[in-house]
Design a protein around this motif. Structure first.
Motif, short mmCIF file in Angstrom:
data_model
loop_
_atom_site.label_atom_id
_atom_site.label_comp_id
_atom_site.label_asym_id
_atom_site.label_seq_id
_atom_site.Cartn_x
_atom_site.Cartn_y
_atom_site.Cartn_z
N THR B 20 4.79 -3.72 2.53
CA THR B 20 5.14 -2.78 3.59
C THR B 20 6.51 -2.18 3.35
O THR B 20 6.72 -0.98 3.55
CB THR B 20 5.13 -3.50 4.96
N SER B 23 6.19 0.51 0.86
CA SER B 23 5.59 1.73 1.42
C SER B 23 6.61 2.50 2.27
O SER B 23 6.71 3.72 2.18
CB SER B 23 4.32 1.36 2.19
N SER B 27 8.25 6.31 1.33
CA SER B 27 8.21 7.47 2.23
C SER B 27 9.63 7.93 2.58
O SER B 27 9.89 9.12 2.67
CB SER B 27 7.41 7.14 3.48
N SER B 300 3.28 5.68 6.68
CA SER B 300 3.78 4.38 6.25
C SER B 300 4.28 3.57 7.44
O SER B 300 4.13 2.35 7.47
CB SER B 300 4.85 4.54 5.17
N GLY B 303 1.36 2.15 8.94
CA GLY B 303 0.96 1.00 8.14
C GLY B 303 1.76 -0.24 8.52
O GLY B 303 1.21 -1.34 8.65
#
Lengths: 181, 418
Positions: B20, B23, B27, B300, B303
């Motif tokens: 995570t 990610s 971004s 993201s 997410g």
């Protein structure tokens, strides 16, 4: 990186577009778009120079030599409106004194009057103004009041130069204030 | 204490947490990178030329003329004749001109033919003049002046001989090897495409092409140095020229005069205005780029919140135990929010570090190949604003898992599910 490619891609597109034009040669014609006018503004020292150019139709509603008294008076009215500088521009805080006004009225030349206007021939109004502004550093904004005087003008492409900066902007009746700084 | 609990809880699920973080980092990297490059490219473009009133070239698009004459991007469509140039340069309204003649290269760097006026008149940044770190402007026919980057990369000093290649490209088979040039001066760095260029006189440019025809050398024909002195080396044409006027008042009338020049189709542009128009055209593309990076960020962060939400399912027991030993629902809510915040913060830090290093690494490549000068990454108000928005969005999207944990009733995790 991507950005750069975009510029490159864009310039190729533009090259392509321009190539279509480059074969066409003299005589050159200036851009003439109904509803659009051009303002060139230069501020150098305390001198402010403003040049206004617009298709005739924006100012008087027709684009041919006047054929009757009414049209003749319309042409004269437009000239008078363009000569009244205080009606055209409003300068924020600074005091700008008009020094020189030159207005080129179309269709007034005798020689031109006699010949019939060509179909589709475009004619422009030109006017240039010179002001002296004091104190010049206070001159931050110029309100262009041409939109209310000539409602047929929808937008004014404005090019301005001040203290080494060159810039362009598009003014509209909803946004008639030019910021110079 | 919150931080400690949250930290240990994240460590417990370190693989999902790391993914995570990556990610979020990617971004953030995209968003900050796009903003930085956009801003810097604009800066770099607008500081490249200053004090030049007009640029004149063959009739093409305004942007194209600006790009090839100043930024050496793309190629000229046509040359303009020497006669037209002289006629316009002799106009009493014109104070000075800088002729530009392009076409040859040296190891991938462009060679520009010009006159002394270039070194005296050209300005960049905030009206800064060019200056020499070594040597001086060219005076002899085969003298060459180097931009700072050219001299540094190719390790040239004043007095070194240089062979110029015909046309562009790093490896060229048609060399002007019969006419070696000598380095006369090296310019100080400017941070503009001027660093990437070699300068020779217009006459030198003409002289190296004397025994060439149709783009190739004429075999057996060789012009000796003594012959050259006897020849008329006035160029037939140049690529473009820059104009400085006596009075700024005349800019628009001179521009109109040149654009309607009857003998040759010419185009005069005001560099600043053409740049503004270029930015206006690029505006929609900039917005598209920005929109894409915002969407990447949103997905993201979504997410991140999904990851936390699914972790809550695994942690029903853990949460229930916390509640059973007296933790309030607010405590549970804060723990989840702090976990989300930690992931985002670590992601942002990773992104900024990678971005700063990445820009350091690509800086010279961008400058050499594209003439775009990107400053090193620094944290400014805009960066802080973006980071603030990311953190705020984390909090808002973090509400989904944290509220769900908040509302979980005490007995929920303790009771064995049948």
């Amino acid at each position: 990186m991507e950005y750069k490619h975009l510029i490159l891609g864009l310039s190729f597109v533009l090259i392509g577009v321009s190539e279509a034009y480059s074969t066409e040669m003299h005589p050159s014609h200036e851009v003439h778009v109904h509803g659009q006018a051009v303002l060139n503004i230069v501020l150098d020292g305390s001198t402010l120079f403003i040049e206004f150019e617009s298709p005739v139709i924006n100012l008087i509603g027709f684009e041919h030599a006047p054929v009757n008294e009414e049209q003749k008076s319309k042409l004269q009215n437009a000239k008078q409106t363009l000569a009244a500088t205080e009606q055209l521009f409003y300068f924020s805080t600074a005091t700008c004194r008009s020094e020189n006004v030159e207005i080129e009225v179309p269709y007034t030349n005798q020689h031109e009057d006699r010949k019939l206007p060509h179909r589709g021939e475009h004619v422009d109004f030109h006017a240039s103004y010179t002001f002296k502004c004091e104190p010049v550093k206070d001159l931050q904004e110029i309100t262009i009041k041409l939109f209310s005087l000539f409602p047929a003008i929808r937008q004014i492409k404005t090019y301005w130069i001040s203290h080494g900066i060159q810039a362009a902007t598009v003014l509209e009746s909803s946004n008639p204030i030019l910021k110079i700084n | 204490m919150f931080a400690k609990v949250a930290w240990h809880s994240l460590q417990n699920r370190r693989y999902t947490a790391i993914l995570t973080i990556i990610s979020v980092a990617i971004s953030t990297f995209v968003l900050l990178g796009v903003e930085h490059i956009r801003h810097e490219a604009k800066e770099s473009f607008s500081k490249t030329v200053s004090g030049v009133d007009l640029i004149v070239g063959a009739r093409t698009s305004q942007v194209n003329l600006l790009l090839y004459s100043v930024f050496h991007i793309g190629n000229p469509t046509n040359n303009i004749s020497w006669q037209s140039y002289r006629e316009l340069a002799d106009d009493p309204k014109v104070a000075w001109t800088i002729p530009i003649s392009l076409g040859d290269s040296h190891q991938g760097y462009r060679v520009m033919g010009t006159t002394d006026d270039f070194f005296m008149r050209f300005r960049f940044g905030k009206n800064t003049a060019l200056s020499f770190s070594e040597g001086e402007a060219f005076s002899q026919l085969f003298d060459v002046v180097l931009g700072a980057e050219v001299a540094k990369k190719l390790n040239y000093r004043v007095g070194d001989p240089i062979l110029l290649a015909h046309g562009l490209g790093r490896i060229s088979f048609s060399m002007h090897d019969d006419k070696p040039f000598r380095v006369k001066g090296i310019l100080r760095p400017t941070g503009t495409p001027a660093d990437q260029t070699l300068y020779i006189s217009l006459q030198g440019m003409e002289a190296i092409h004397l025994d060439w025809r149709d783009g190739v050398k004429i075999p057996g024909k060789k012009v000796s140095d003594s012959d050259i002195d006897a020849l008329d080396l006035t160029p037939k044409s140049i690529t473009a020229f820059m104009i400085g006027l006596q009075s700024k008042m005349a800019i628009f009338s001179v521009q109109r005069h040149i654009n309607q020049y009857p003998k040759e189709p010419l185009l005069a542009i005001l560099p600043g205005i053409t740049l503004t128009e270029l930015w206006q055209m690029m505006n929609s593309m900039e917005n598209t780029l920005r929109l894409i990076s915002i969407l990447v960020l949103f997905s993201s962060l979504l997410g991140l919140s999904t990851m936390l939400l699914s972790s809550i399912r695994e942690r029903q027991r853990e949460i229930a135990v916390m509640r059973a030993i007296g933790a309030s629902p607010l405590f549970v809510f804060l723990i989840i929010q702090i976990e989300a915040l930690m992931i985002t913060l670590v992601g942002i830090i990773v992104a900024i570090v990678v971005l700063a290093i990445g820009i350091l690494l690509i800086q010279s490549t961008l400058a050499e190949n594209y003439g775009i000068f990107i400053n090193h990454f620094s944290i400014n108000n805009q960066t802080l604003g973006i980071v603030g928005i990311i953190i705020l969005s984390t909090f808002i999207l973090g509400l989904i898992p944290s509220l769900s944990a908040y509302r979980m009733s005490l007995h929920h995790g303790l009771v064995e599910r049948s």
